[in-house]
Motif scaffolding. Structure first.
Motif, PDB file in Angstrom:
ATOM      1  N   ILE A  95       0.861  -1.171   0.000  1.00  0.00           N
ATOM      2  CA  ILE A  95       0.000   0.000   0.000  1.00  0.00           C
ATOM      3  C   ILE A  95       0.904   1.230   0.000  1.00  0.00           C
ATOM      4  O   ILE A  95       1.917   1.276   0.709  1.00  0.00           O
ATOM      5  N   VAL A  96       0.555   2.203  -0.824  1.00  0.00           N
ATOM      6  CA  VAL A  96       1.335   3.441  -0.895  1.00  0.00           C
ATOM      7  C   VAL A  96       0.972   4.279   0.331  1.00  0.00           C
ATOM      8  O   VAL A  96      -0.196   4.600   0.551  1.00  0.00           O
ATOM      9  N   ILE A  97       1.979   4.622   1.138  1.00  0.00           N
ATOM     10  CA  ILE A  97       1.725   5.377   2.366  1.00  0.00           C
ATOM     11  C   ILE A  97       2.361   6.765   2.358  1.00  0.00           C
ATOM     12  O   ILE A  97       2.187   7.522   3.307  1.00  0.00           O
ATOM     13  N   GLY A  98       3.071   7.125   1.301  1.00  0.00           N
ATOM     14  CA  GLY A  98       3.673   8.455   1.260  1.00  0.00           C
ATOM     15  C   GLY A  98       4.509   8.690   0.017  1.00  0.00           C
ATOM     16  O   GLY A  98       4.663   7.811  -0.831  1.00  0.00           O
ATOM     17  N   THR A  99       5.027   9.892  -0.067  1.00  0.00           N
ATOM     18  CA  THR A  99       5.851  10.330  -1.190  1.00  0.00           C
ATOM     19  C   THR A  99       7.186  10.823  -0.658  1.00  0.00           C
ATOM     20  O   THR A  99       7.256  11.407   0.417  1.00  0.00           O
ATOM     21  N   VAL A 100       8.245  10.606  -1.409  1.00  0.00           N
ATOM     22  CA  VAL A 100       9.573  11.106  -1.055  1.00  0.00           C
ATOM     23  C   VAL A 100       9.893  12.277  -1.972  1.00  0.00           C
ATOM     24  O   VAL A 100       9.784  12.158  -3.195  1.00  0.00           O
ATOM     25  N   TRP A 101      10.272  13.393  -1.397  1.00  0.00           N
ATOM     26  CA  TRP A 101      10.697  14.565  -2.168  1.00  0.00           C
ATOM     27  C   TRP A 101      12.201  14.682  -2.041  1.00  0.00           C
ATOM     28  O   TRP A 101      12.745  14.598  -0.948  1.00  0.00           O
ATOM     29  N   SER A 102      12.877  14.881  -3.145  1.00  0.00           N
ATOM     30  CA  SER A 102      14.332  14.935  -3.156  1.00  0.00           C
ATOM     31  C   SER A 102      14.799  16.085  -4.034  1.00  0.00           C
ATOM     32  O   SER A 102      14.416  16.173  -5.196  1.00  0.00           O
ATOM     33  N   THR A 103      15.633  16.956  -3.465  1.00  0.00           N
ATOM     34  CA  THR A 103      16.139  18.072  -4.265  1.00  0.00           C
ATOM     35  C   THR A 103      17.266  17.640  -5.194  1.00  0.00           C
ATOM     36  O   THR A 103      17.494  18.275  -6.216  1.00  0.00           O
ATOM     37  N   ARG A 104      17.940  16.558  -4.833  1.00  0.00           N
ATOM     38  CA  ARG A 104      19.001  16.012  -5.684  1.00  0.00           C
ATOM     39  C   ARG A 104      18.814  14.509  -5.792  1.00  0.00           C
ATOM     40  O   ARG A 104      18.539  13.836  -4.816  1.00  0.00           O
ATOM     41  N   LYS A 105      18.975  14.008  -7.005  1.00  0.00           N
ATOM     42  CA  LYS A 105      18.866  12.572  -7.242  1.00  0.00           C
ATOM     43  C   LYS A 105      20.010  12.129  -8.143  1.00  0.00           C
ATOM     44  O   LYS A 105      20.581  12.932  -8.870  1.00  0.00           O
ATOM     45  N   GLU A 106      20.278  10.851  -8.105  1.00  0.00           N
ATOM     46  CA  GLU A 106      21.211  10.265  -9.058  1.00  0.00           C
ATOM     47  C   GLU A 106      20.675  10.578 -10.448  1.00  0.00           C
ATOM     48  O   GLU A 106      19.472  10.579 -10.683  1.00  0.00           O
ATOM     49  N   GLU A 107      21.556  10.879 -11.355  1.00  0.00           N
ATOM     50  CA  GLU A 107      21.194  11.350 -12.704  1.00  0.00           C
ATOM     51  C   GLU A 107      20.105  10.509 -13.377  1.00  0.00           C
ATOM     52  O   GLU A 107      19.182  11.034 -13.991  1.00  0.00           O
ATOM     53  N   ARG A 108      20.179   9.191 -13.245  1.00  0.00           N
ATOM     54  CA  ARG A 108      19.191   8.327 -13.915  1.00  0.00           C
ATOM     55  C   ARG A 108      17.825   8.326 -13.234  1.00  0.00           C
ATOM     56  O   ARG A 108      16.864   7.770 -13.760  1.00  0.00           O
ATOM     57  N   LEU A 109      17.725   8.963 -12.061  1.00  0.00           N
ATOM     58  CA  LEU A 109      16.446   9.036 -11.357  1.00  0.00           C
ATOM     59  C   LEU A 109      15.777  10.406 -11.470  1.00  0.00           C
ATOM     60  O   LEU A 109      14.680  10.599 -10.945  1.00  0.00           O
ATOM     61  N   VAL A 110      16.417  11.329 -12.143  1.00  0.00           N
ATOM     62  CA  VAL A 110      15.822  12.655 -12.329  1.00  0.00           C
ATOM     63  C   VAL A 110      14.493  12.490 -13.074  1.00  0.00           C
ATOM     64  O   VAL A 110      14.408  11.824 -14.091  1.00  0.00           O
ATOM     65  N   GLY A 111      13.451  13.063 -12.519  1.00  0.00           N
ATOM     66  CA  GLY A 111      12.119  12.959 -13.103  1.00  0.00           C
ATOM     67  C   GLY A 111      11.313  11.773 -12.593  1.00  0.00           C
ATOM     68  O   GLY A 111      10.121  11.682 -12.850  1.00  0.00           O
ATOM     69  N   ALA A 112      11.960  10.875 -11.872  1.00  0.00           N
ATOM     70  CA  ALA A 112      11.249   9.709 -11.329  1.00  0.00           C
ATOM     71  C   ALA A 112      10.551  10.078 -10.028  1.00  0.00           C
ATOM     72  O   ALA A 112      11.098  10.791  -9.194  1.00  0.00           O
ATOM     73  N   LYS A 113       9.336   9.585  -9.859  1.00  0.00           N
ATOM     74  CA  LYS A 113       8.559   9.809  -8.642  1.00  0.00           C
ATOM     75  C   LYS A 113       8.878   8.682  -7.661  1.00  0.00           C
ATOM     76  O   LYS A 113       8.803   7.503  -8.016  1.00  0.00           O
ATOM     77  N   LEU A 114       9.249   9.055  -6.435  1.00  0.00           N
ATOM     78  CA  LEU A 114       9.596   8.074  -5.415  1.00  0.00           C
ATOM     79  C   LEU A 114       8.473   7.988  -4.391  1.00  0.00           C
ATOM     80  O   LEU A 114       8.014   9.013  -3.875  1.00  0.00           O
ATOM     81  N   MET A 115       8.023   6.782  -4.089  1.00  0.00           N
ATOM     82  CA  MET A 115       6.918   6.573  -3.169  1.00  0.00           C
ATOM     83  C   MET A 115       7.357   5.688  -2.003  1.00  0.00           C
ATOM     84  O   MET A 115       8.237   4.842  -2.158  1.00  0.00           O
ATOM     85  N   ILE A 116       6.719   5.895  -0.850  1.00  0.00           N
ATOM     86  CA  ILE A 116       6.929   5.024   0.301  1.00  0.00           C
ATOM     87  C   ILE A 116       5.812   3.985   0.254  1.00  0.00           C
ATOM     88  O   ILE A 116       4.632   4.348   0.228  1.00  0.00           O
TER      89      ILE A 116
END
Length: 93
Positions: free
Chosen positions: A5-26
């Motif tokens: 079950i999706v319980i949250g979202t992760v916000w990141s000001t910097r990500k590894e280059e290949r993850l730029v634009g990817a939405k991260l969920m908890i």
């Protein structure tokens, strides 16, 4: 593959280059039989647009990287489906 079950979202000001634009969920993995908590929550890349409160299918390892179409991406888990419903045979409940 496991249910979670999706319980949250992760916000990141910097990500590894290949993850730029990817939405991260908890996501919190759940038991497929009774939807009780299965293990500790984890972070998964959302490949389909899931939202908080939705039950999703999560894959790990190389399957997660395949879902991103990047086998070298630094990803251990990916959301690959939103569960609309499930039906269990009574013999296995």
């Amino acid at each position: 593959m496991q249910l979670a079950i999706v319980i949250g979202t992760v916000w990141s000001t910097r990500k590894e280059e290949r993850l730029v634009g990817a939405k991260l969920m908890i996501v919190k993995p759940i038991n497929v039989l009774d939807e009780s908590a299965d293990i500790l929550p984890l972070i998964a890349v959302d490949t389909i647009g899931a939202g908080v409160g939705e039950i999703v299918l999560v894959v790990g390892g190389s399957s997660a990287r395949s879902a991103l179409r990047d086998l070298d991406a630094p990803v251990d888990a990916a959301i690959v489906g939103i569960v609309d419903d499930k039906e269990l045979d009574r013999r296995y409940r």
